[in-house]
Design a protein around this motif. Structure first.
Motif, mmCIF file in Angstrom:
data_model
loop_
_atom_site.group_PDB
_atom_site.id
_atom_site.type_symbol
_atom_site.label_atom_id
_atom_site.label_comp_id
_atom_site.label_asym_id
_atom_site.label_seq_id
_atom_site.Cartn_x
_atom_site.Cartn_y
_atom_site.Cartn_z
ATOM 1 N N ALA A 166 31.726 61.939 -105.031
ATOM 2 C CA ALA A 166 31.314 61.648 -106.036
ATOM 3 C C ALA A 166 31.900 63.771 -106.414
ATOM 4 O O ALA A 166 32.047 63.792 -107.681
ATOM 5 C CB ALA A 166 29.746 61.866 -106.123
ATOM 6 N N ILE A 167 31.663 64.000 -105.466
ATOM 7 C CA ILE A 167 32.279 65.911 -105.537
ATOM 8 C C ILE A 167 33.547 65.623 -106.570
ATOM 9 O O ILE A 167 33.989 66.915 -107.096
ATOM 10 C CB ILE A 167 31.719 66.709 -104.417
ATOM 11 C CG1 ILE A 167 30.412 66.381 -104.056
ATOM 12 C CG2 ILE A 167 32.576 67.809 -105.156
ATOM 13 C CD1 ILE A 167 29.313 66.957 -105.240
ATOM 14 N N GLY A 181 25.047 76.628 -114.818
ATOM 15 C CA GLY A 181 25.002 76.299 -113.039
ATOM 16 C C GLY A 181 24.074 75.769 -112.224
ATOM 17 O O GLY A 181 24.732 74.794 -111.288
ATOM 18 N N THR A 182 22.821 76.106 -113.058
ATOM 19 C CA THR A 182 21.690 75.396 -111.748
ATOM 20 C C THR A 182 22.536 73.565 -111.508
ATOM 21 O O THR A 182 22.150 72.700 -111.024
ATOM 22 C CB THR A 182 20.556 75.420 -112.758
ATOM 23 O OG1 THR A 182 19.823 76.568 -112.869
ATOM 24 C CG2 THR A 182 18.950 74.496 -111.440
ATOM 25 N N VAL A 183 22.554 73.006 -112.912
ATOM 26 C CA VAL A 183 22.941 71.771 -112.926
ATOM 27 C C VAL A 183 23.937 71.079 -111.639
ATOM 28 O O VAL A 183 23.338 70.462 -111.231
ATOM 29 C CB VAL A 183 23.352 71.008 -115.005
ATOM 30 C CG1 VAL A 183 23.985 70.068 -114.316
ATOM 31 C CG2 VAL A 183 22.036 71.482 -115.519
ATOM 32 N N ILE A 185 23.897 69.335 -105.036
ATOM 33 C CA ILE A 185 23.483 69.315 -104.024
ATOM 34 C C ILE A 185 22.662 67.998 -103.304
ATOM 35 O O ILE A 185 22.785 66.943 -102.108
ATOM 36 C CB ILE A 185 21.456 70.135 -104.031
ATOM 37 C CG1 ILE A 185 21.784 71.920 -103.589
ATOM 38 C CG2 ILE A 185 20.296 69.391 -102.743
ATOM 39 C CD1 ILE A 185 20.802 72.390 -104.210
ATOM 40 N N ASN A 186 22.570 67.101 -104.179
ATOM 41 C CA ASN A 186 23.045 65.765 -103.955
ATOM 42 C C ASN A 186 23.599 64.798 -103.901
ATOM 43 O O ASN A 186 23.578 64.007 -102.833
ATOM 44 C CB ASN A 186 22.281 65.291 -105.496
ATOM 45 C CG ASN A 186 21.131 65.282 -105.685
ATOM 46 O OD1 ASN A 186 19.675 64.473 -105.076
ATOM 47 N ND2 ASN A 186 20.236 66.509 -106.294
ATOM 48 N N GLN A 207 32.598 71.813 -99.253
ATOM 49 C CA GLN A 207 32.607 71.117 -100.954
ATOM 50 C C GLN A 207 32.060 72.539 -101.339
ATOM 51 O O GLN A 207 32.105 72.500 -102.744
ATOM 52 C CB GLN A 207 31.887 69.593 -100.964
ATOM 53 C CG GLN A 207 32.579 69.050 -100.016
ATOM 54 C CD GLN A 207 32.065 67.591 -99.911
ATOM 55 O OE1 GLN A 207 31.128 67.198 -100.657
ATOM 56 N NE2 GLN A 207 32.977 66.543 -99.724
ATOM 57 N N TYR A 208 30.929 72.887 -101.426
ATOM 58 C CA TYR A 208 30.396 73.834 -101.974
ATOM 59 C C TYR A 208 30.800 75.218 -102.488
ATOM 60 O O TYR A 208 30.626 75.953 -103.447
ATOM 61 C CB TYR A 208 28.859 75.210 -100.911
ATOM 62 C CG TYR A 208 27.778 73.444 -101.176
ATOM 63 C CD1 TYR A 208 26.855 73.480 -102.091
ATOM 64 C CD2 TYR A 208 28.148 72.928 -99.967
ATOM 65 C CE1 TYR A 208 25.636 72.900 -101.958
ATOM 66 C CE2 TYR A 208 27.199 71.747 -99.877
ATOM 67 C CZ TYR A 208 26.372 71.567 -101.216
ATOM 68 O OH TYR A 208 24.743 71.199 -101.076
#
Length: 251
Positions: free
Chosen positions: A2-3, A134-136, A142-143, A150-151
């Motif tokens: 997904a990422i 950015g929060t999105v 996180i999910n 990956q971060y």
């Protein structure tokens, strides 16, 4: 998985809106569209660029300056007057901010004929919009992130638009081959520009700034041109100079 899908989708959607709407439409007006489609692609650009949204007006003025002063000290983003790509990006950011605030005198002669949606244009550049997007991105990671590394992709999401600009302006004015002598340092970096959707044919584009197809040789493939060709056939846009435009002999 997904990422990876999210990263690739964000990379290429943001890239497409930058070359299609900001560059070929806002800066050069290579094609026209009615007000509905202009607003549609304006909003689409905002969504796809997200936290790194670039004002179509400010982008257009900077890009017109780039053509007028290519690879001189007045070029807002020539790699030949910066020690590295990061210092070039910072210089561009400073000039961009001045243009947004109407404080850059050299840009004023290039005003006019840019897409206008003042509310979205202003809101897209606010800290609220940038932090919101950015929060999105962070919440998505996180999910769905499955590994810590990956971060490390998150900073690319945050600065996607400027990163695309750096790839094009650093690579397209330093590396590759030349079809034309444009009296600047512009280069064609890739014969099939999968990395920047045609933007890395800088040498061709500086010779033929109103040509909608940035490739001029048969083997120079510009992916964005294919989309514009389809949109023209669907009568969503109308190309000003059709693809049979003659090409001068290369140097």
């Amino acid at each position: 998985m997904a990422i990876l899908v999210f990263f690739i989708a964000h990379y290429y959607l943001s890239l497409f809106t930058q070359t299609f709407f900001l560059h070929r439409y806002a800066a050069h007006k290579m094609f026209t569209m009615n007000k509905f489609w202009e607003r549609f692609f304006f909003l689409f650009t905002y969504i796809c660029q997200g936290s790194s949204f670039l004002s179509p007006r400010a982008y257009a003025l900077l890009h017109r300056m780039h053509h007028a002063y290519s690879d001189t000290e007045m070029d807002p983003h020539s790699p030949h007057f910066s020690s590295n790509a990061f210092s070039m990006m910072w210089k561009t950011k400073v000039i961009y901010s001045e243009v947004v605030l109407d404080k850059h005198d050299a840009a004023k002669r290039f005003e006019g004929d840019t897409p206008e949606w003042s509310w979205l244009d202003k809101f897209g550049g606010t800290v609220y919009s940038r932090l919101g997007w950015g929060t999105v991105y962070v919440l998505f990671y996180i999910n769905f992130a499955t590994a810590w590394w990956q971060y490390l992709l998150l900073p690319v999401h945050f600065l996607m638009g400027p990163i695309h600009g750096a790839i094009v302006n650093w690579g397209g004015h330093k590396y590759g081959y030349q079809n034309f002598d444009n009296h600047d340092k512009s280069r064609n970096t890739l014969p099939f520009d999968f990395l920047a959707f045609g933007e890395l044919f800088q040498n061709n584009h500086h010779k033929l700034p109103m040509r909608v197809n940035f490739g001029v040789k048969k083997w120079e493939l510009d992916p964005t041109y294919s989309v514009i060709w389809l949109l023209d056939k669907a009568r969503i846009v109308k190309v000003k100079r059709k693809w049979q435009e003659s090409v001068p002999m290369a140097a």
